[in-house]
Design an enzyme around this catalytic site. Structure first.
Site, PDB file in Angstrom:
ATOM      1  N   ASN A 168     -16.773  35.371 -39.036  1.00 31.73           N
ATOM      2  CA  ASN A 168     -15.692  36.190 -38.509  1.00 31.73           C
ATOM      3  C   ASN A 168     -14.400  35.639 -39.101  1.00 31.73           C
ATOM      4  O   ASN A 168     -13.856  34.655 -38.622  1.00 31.73           O
ATOM      5  CB  ASN A 168     -15.703  36.088 -36.979  1.00 31.73           C
ATOM      6  CG  ASN A 168     -14.610  36.921 -36.336  1.00 31.73           C
ATOM      7  OD1 ASN A 168     -13.764  37.504 -37.017  1.00 31.73           O
ATOM      8  ND2 ASN A 168     -14.616  36.966 -35.013  1.00 31.73           N
ATOM      9  N   ARG A 177     -18.236  40.076 -39.616  1.00 33.98           N
ATOM     10  CA  ARG A 177     -17.532  40.964 -38.692  1.00 33.98           C
ATOM     11  C   ARG A 177     -16.430  41.673 -39.480  1.00 33.98           C
ATOM     12  O   ARG A 177     -15.607  41.019 -40.118  1.00 33.98           O
ATOM     13  CB  ARG A 177     -16.906  40.161 -37.565  1.00 33.98           C
ATOM     14  CG  ARG A 177     -16.109  41.046 -36.654  1.00 33.98           C
ATOM     15  CD  ARG A 177     -15.156  40.272 -35.822  1.00 33.98           C
ATOM     16  NE  ARG A 177     -14.519  41.169 -34.876  1.00 33.98           N
ATOM     17  CZ  ARG A 177     -13.324  40.946 -34.355  1.00 33.98           C
ATOM     18  NH1 ARG A 177     -12.660  39.864 -34.662  1.00 33.98           N
ATOM     19  NH2 ARG A 177     -12.808  41.793 -33.510  1.00 33.98           N
ATOM     20  N   HIS A 186     -13.879  46.235 -30.238  1.00 35.11           N
ATOM     21  CA  HIS A 186     -14.794  45.403 -29.439  1.00 35.11           C
ATOM     22  C   HIS A 186     -16.193  46.011 -29.361  1.00 35.11           C
ATOM     23  O   HIS A 186     -16.959  45.714 -28.430  1.00 35.11           O
ATOM     24  CB  HIS A 186     -14.310  45.247 -27.974  1.00 35.11           C
ATOM     25  CG  HIS A 186     -13.076  44.414 -27.810  1.00 35.11           C
ATOM     26  ND1 HIS A 186     -12.126  44.712 -26.867  1.00 35.11           N
ATOM     27  CD2 HIS A 186     -12.649  43.294 -28.434  1.00 35.11           C
ATOM     28  CE1 HIS A 186     -11.150  43.821 -26.921  1.00 35.11           C
ATOM     29  NE2 HIS A 186     -11.448  42.949 -27.878  1.00 35.11           N
ATOM     30  N   HIS A 235     -14.684  44.673 -21.246  1.00 40.73           N
ATOM     31  CA  HIS A 235     -14.522  43.449 -22.049  1.00 40.73           C
ATOM     32  C   HIS A 235     -13.092  42.966 -21.804  1.00 40.73           C
ATOM     33  O   HIS A 235     -12.129  43.553 -22.305  1.00 40.73           O
ATOM     34  CB  HIS A 235     -14.763  43.758 -23.529  1.00 40.73           C
ATOM     35  CG  HIS A 235     -14.520  42.589 -24.442  1.00 40.73           C
ATOM     36  ND1 HIS A 235     -15.542  41.905 -25.049  1.00 40.73           N
ATOM     37  CD2 HIS A 235     -13.372  41.991 -24.830  1.00 40.73           C
ATOM     38  CE1 HIS A 235     -15.020  40.912 -25.772  1.00 40.73           C
ATOM     39  NE2 HIS A 235     -13.704  40.955 -25.655  1.00 40.73           N
ATOM     40  N   GLY A 252     -10.882  39.975 -22.421  1.00 44.28           N
ATOM     41  CA  GLY A 252     -10.550  38.689 -23.037  1.00 44.28           C
ATOM     42  C   GLY A 252      -9.050  38.652 -23.236  1.00 44.28           C
ATOM     43  O   GLY A 252      -8.304  39.229 -22.431  1.00 44.28           O
ATOM     44  N   ASN A 253      -8.576  38.004 -24.296  1.00 47.66           N
ATOM     45  CA  ASN A 253      -7.153  38.110 -24.615  1.00 47.66           C
ATOM     46  C   ASN A 253      -6.817  39.553 -24.926  1.00 47.66           C
ATOM     47  O   ASN A 253      -5.870  40.105 -24.413  1.00 47.66           O
ATOM     48  CB  ASN A 253      -6.826  37.227 -25.812  1.00 47.66           C
ATOM     49  CG  ASN A 253      -6.419  35.849 -25.355  1.00 47.66           C
ATOM     50  OD1 ASN A 253      -5.695  35.707 -24.382  1.00 47.66           O
ATOM     51  ND2 ASN A 253      -6.910  34.836 -26.049  1.00 47.66           N
ATOM     52  N   ARG A 268      -0.533  42.241 -25.131  1.00 49.11           N
ATOM     53  CA  ARG A 268      -0.329  43.655 -25.494  1.00 49.11           C
ATOM     54  C   ARG A 268      -0.065  44.479 -24.243  1.00 49.11           C
ATOM     55  O   ARG A 268      -0.664  44.234 -23.193  1.00 49.11           O
ATOM     56  CB  ARG A 268      -1.568  44.212 -26.204  1.00 49.11           C
ATOM     57  CG  ARG A 268      -1.807  43.597 -27.557  1.00 49.11           C
ATOM     58  CD  ARG A 268      -2.937  44.317 -28.284  1.00 49.11           C
ATOM     59  NE  ARG A 268      -3.483  43.454 -29.305  1.00 49.11           N
ATOM     60  CZ  ARG A 268      -4.776  43.182 -29.423  1.00 49.11           C
ATOM     61  NH1 ARG A 268      -5.668  43.723 -28.612  1.00 49.11           N
ATOM     62  NH2 ARG A 268      -5.186  42.373 -30.370  1.00 49.11           N
ATOM     63  N   ARG A 272      -5.243  32.335 -16.190  1.00 48.44           N
ATOM     64  CA  ARG A 272      -5.286  31.181 -15.265  1.00 48.44           C
ATOM     65  C   ARG A 272      -3.882  30.722 -14.912  1.00 48.44           C
ATOM     66  O   ARG A 272      -3.588  30.410 -13.763  1.00 48.44           O
ATOM     67  CB  ARG A 272      -6.068  30.018 -15.896  1.00 48.44           C
ATOM     68  CG  ARG A 272      -7.555  30.306 -15.970  1.00 48.44           C
ATOM     69  CD  ARG A 272      -8.245  29.374 -16.910  1.00 48.44           C
ATOM     70  NE  ARG A 272      -7.870  29.671 -18.302  1.00 48.44           N
ATOM     71  CZ  ARG A 272      -8.514  29.226 -19.360  1.00 48.44           C
ATOM     72  NH1 ARG A 272      -9.550  28.428 -19.203  1.00 48.44           N
ATOM     73  NH2 ARG A 272      -8.138  29.550 -20.571  1.00 48.44           N
ATOM     74  N   GLY A 279     -13.771  36.346 -21.591  1.00 49.34           N
ATOM     75  CA  GLY A 279     -13.107  35.248 -20.868  1.00 49.34           C
ATOM     76  C   GLY A 279     -12.728  35.560 -19.425  1.00 49.34           C
ATOM     77  O   GLY A 279     -13.136  34.857 -18.503  1.00 49.34           O
ATOM     78  N   GLY A 301     -13.401  38.529 -17.704  1.00 49.30           N
ATOM     79  CA  GLY A 301     -14.490  39.240 -17.018  1.00 49.30           C
ATOM     80  C   GLY A 301     -15.587  38.306 -16.536  1.00 49.30           C
ATOM     81  O   GLY A 301     -16.154  38.489 -15.459  1.00 49.30           O
ATOM     82  N   GLU A 302     -15.851  37.266 -17.332  1.00 49.20           N
ATOM     83  CA  GLU A 302     -16.925  36.333 -16.966  1.00 49.20           C
ATOM     84  C   GLU A 302     -16.454  35.283 -15.968  1.00 49.20           C
ATOM     85  O   GLU A 302     -17.260  34.732 -15.222  1.00 49.20           O
ATOM     86  CB  GLU A 302     -17.452  35.621 -18.232  1.00 49.20           C
ATOM     87  CG  GLU A 302     -18.195  36.553 -19.173  1.00 49.20           C
ATOM     88  CD  GLU A 302     -18.407  35.931 -20.552  1.00 49.20           C
ATOM     89  OE1 GLU A 302     -18.509  34.703 -20.656  1.00 49.20           O
ATOM     90  OE2 GLU A 302     -18.453  36.703 -21.538  1.00 49.20           O
ATOM     91  N   GLU A 332     -20.985  38.042 -29.281  1.00 48.62           N
ATOM     92  CA  GLU A 332     -20.789  38.926 -30.430  1.00 48.62           C
ATOM     93  C   GLU A 332     -21.471  38.374 -31.675  1.00 48.62           C
ATOM     94  O   GLU A 332     -21.997  39.143 -32.482  1.00 48.62           O
ATOM     95  CB  GLU A 332     -19.286  39.110 -30.662  1.00 48.62           C
ATOM     96  CG  GLU A 332     -18.655  39.986 -29.594  1.00 48.62           C
ATOM     97  CD  GLU A 332     -17.145  39.886 -29.526  1.00 48.62           C
ATOM     98  OE1 GLU A 332     -16.650  38.898 -28.950  1.00 48.62           O
ATOM     99  OE2 GLU A 332     -16.466  40.787 -30.028  1.00 48.62           O
TER     100      GLU A 332
HETATM  101  P1  ADP Z   1     -10.600  36.270 -26.983  1.00 52.50           P
HETATM  102  O1  ADP Z   1     -10.230  37.704 -26.813  1.00 52.50           O
HETATM  103  O2  ADP Z   1      -9.518  35.456 -27.622  1.00 52.50           O
HETATM  104  O3  ADP Z   1     -11.985  36.028 -27.530  1.00 52.50           O
HETATM  105  P2  ADP Z   1     -11.686  35.255 -24.481  1.00 52.50           P
HETATM  106  O4  ADP Z   1     -12.747  36.252 -24.277  1.00 52.50           O
HETATM  107  O5  ADP Z   1     -12.056  33.847 -24.782  1.00 52.50           O
HETATM  108  O6  ADP Z   1     -10.569  35.742 -25.500  1.00 52.50           O
HETATM  109  O7  ADP Z   1     -10.782  35.258 -23.165  1.00 52.50           O
HETATM  110  C1  ADP Z   1      -9.648  34.453 -23.086  1.00 52.50           C
HETATM  111  C2  ADP Z   1      -8.992  34.621 -21.728  1.00 52.50           C
HETATM  112  O8  ADP Z   1      -9.953  34.378 -20.697  1.00 52.50           O
HETATM  113  C3  ADP Z   1      -7.913  33.580 -21.517  1.00 52.50           C
HETATM  114  O9  ADP Z   1      -6.677  34.084 -21.905  1.00 52.50           O
HETATM  115  C4  ADP Z   1      -7.955  33.347 -20.042  1.00 52.50           C
HETATM  116  O10 ADP Z   1      -6.925  34.115 -19.468  1.00 52.50           O
HETATM  117  C5  ADP Z   1      -9.268  33.902 -19.560  1.00 52.50           C
HETATM  118  N1  ADP Z   1     -10.062  32.880 -18.879  1.00 52.50           N
HETATM  119  C6  ADP Z   1     -10.852  31.919 -19.418  1.00 52.50           C
HETATM  120  N2  ADP Z   1     -11.403  31.164 -18.460  1.00 52.50           N
HETATM  121  C7  ADP Z   1     -10.936  31.639 -17.268  1.00 52.50           C
HETATM  122  C8  ADP Z   1     -11.124  31.282 -15.897  1.00 52.50           C
HETATM  123  N3  ADP Z   1     -11.908  30.274 -15.548  1.00 52.50           N
HETATM  124  N4  ADP Z   1     -10.490  32.027 -14.971  1.00 52.50           N
HETATM  125  C9  ADP Z   1      -9.710  33.046 -15.303  1.00 52.50           C
HETATM  126  N5  ADP Z   1      -9.490  33.432 -16.575  1.00 52.50           N
HETATM  127  C10 ADP Z   1     -10.087  32.745 -17.537  1.00 52.50           C
END
Ligand code: ADP
Length: 403
Positions: free
Chosen positions: A7, A94, A183, A211, A213-214, A244, A287, A333, A335-336, A387
């Protein structure tokens, strides 16, 4: 079959090497700050059943040097991953934008390279870096089959009423202005895992996949196919994200330009890099925003309310788009890892068939987990995305087809 997944971003290369026969990851890592003085390689070393990270700081001139470093690490006898680059059967790349040209994963030929280059105007930040990764990998891993896996491909069969914007037809027909969605690899991966978990064929499973994440997007998946998604022509619209804005009235852009005198690049920067959780809540990391909220920060509270409300609105919209939903899936990040976001995004949806169980939602989750309350008509699942594995799986499938 050994498959290297790459990637390549503008200043970084993420990689993982899979042994598909043994269904295992041999190594993985990140080459970052390419082109800066202080480059860094973080490489996973698996030894005696444990995973250790090996970090090296050095200047990495360009992607070529980055991938050469990777090739050297892979054949390093002390690390014992492989003995020769020719052991890698295929490299799965990717590629962010496949436009209307690519609906599925494909073996890279000179024509494919030309087409990815032609698509650069649609993905000026991503496709050039992806292309660089492909070109260098073709030289360094010259005996491997090179395969492109497109982020947009999963969404490329959406119905036209979902992917068209209500603007003059010529802008679509001559200039390709439409929803592409992103995504896709993650939305498809979690859809497959969800269907397997539900013991249903993917073709008979309807899902809403979030999904978060950031970057964040949400997709309506009918029978394993994306029928609508919240990102659009670019990854800017839809949900509120780390930096964004997500959905915004386009007239705001005219106003910022005409009345506040901002240039188009300035507005681009504000909407892509200074908005979202950062713009409203003071940090792009959820966080941090949560910590600020716990300390009584009203802006952080507002940001979280906006963030979760936007997710809820899209869940409702996609329930309408799908008619019947088997499960809502949270991944990436946020969602999980964020019970807070999952809980607040689902509050008030009970009458639509979504009800969470507080204890199940609050537990730390590392694997596929159902978090709905007993009797909730729609299941709610947390599924860790992968991914890289999906890219490797699709690369493997393409190679098998061509053999
Ligand atoms: P990317 O889109 O860069 O791959 P990720 O899927 O790793 O991003 O998600 C990153 C985001 O996940 C971080 O900005 C953070 O806000 C969030 N995150 C990670 N761990 C936690 C947590 N334990 N609790 C809440 N949010 C979290």
């Amino acid at each position: 079959m050994k498959i290297l997944v790459i990637n390549a971003g503008s200043s970084s290369i993420k990689y993982q090497l899979f042994d598909m026969d043994k269904e295992s990851v041999l190594t993985g890592g990140l080459i970052e700050r390419i082109g800066l003085e202080s480059g860094r390689v973080t490489h996973n070393v698996f030894q005696d059943g444990t995973k250790q990270k090996m970090t090296r700081e050095l200047t990495i001139r360009d992607h070529r040097q980055g991938l050469q470093l990777l090739a050297d690490l892979l054949v390093d006898p002390k690390l014992g991953v492989i003995t020769d680059p020719s052991e890698i059967d295929a490299v799965g790349h990717r590629v962010v934008h496949g436009g209307e040209r690519f609906h599925k994963t494909i073996v890279i030929t000179p024509e494919v390279i030309d087409a990815i280059r032609d698509l650069i105007p649609l993905a000026p930040l991503h496709n050039p870096a992806n292309l660089k990764g492909i070109q260098v990998a073709m030289e360094i891993f010259s005996s491997a089959v090179q395969v492109a896996v497109f982020d947009t491909a999963f969404h490329s069969n959406m119905p036209d009423w979902a992917y068209r914007y209500a603007i003059p037809n010529a802008l679509y027909r001559q200039h390709g202005i439409r929803v592409y969605g992103f995504h896709g690899t993650s939305h498809l991966y979690v859809s497959k895992v969800a269907a397997r978990h539900l013991h249903k064929p993917l073709a008979a499973t309807n899902l809403i996949t979030a999904h978060l994440g950031n970057g964040a997007s949400i997709t309506a998946v009918r029978g394993g196919k994306s029928v609508d998604t919240s990102m659009g022509f670019s990854p800017l619209p839809g949900l509120m994200m780390g930096t964004r804005s997500g959905d915004i009235d386009p007239a705001v852009v005219f106003h910022l330009h005409d009345k506040l005198g901002m240039s188009v690049p300035e507005i681009d920067h504000i909407l892509n890099k200074e908005s979202g959780l950062l713009g409203v809540g003071g940090s792009n990391d959820l966080r941090d925003v949560q910590q600020r909220q716990e300390r009584g920060d009203a802006d952080a509270e507002l940001a979280l309310n906006m963030y979760t409300y936007r997710i809820k609105k899209y869940i409702g919209a996609y329930m309408a788009a799908l008619g019947r939903v088997d499960a809502l899936v949270f991944t990436a990040g946020v969602g999980e890892n964020s019970p807070y976001v999952r809980w607040h995004a689902c509050q008030g949806l009970e009458n639509l068939g979504i009800k969470l169980d507080e204890d199940r939602n609050d537990k730390r989750i590392n694997d596929v987990t159902e978090i709905q309350a007993d009797g909730s008509p729609i299941k709610v699942m947390v599924i860790p995305t992968n991914e890289e594995l999906e890219i490797a799986t699709q690369t493997n499938a393409v190679i098998m087809e061509t053999r």
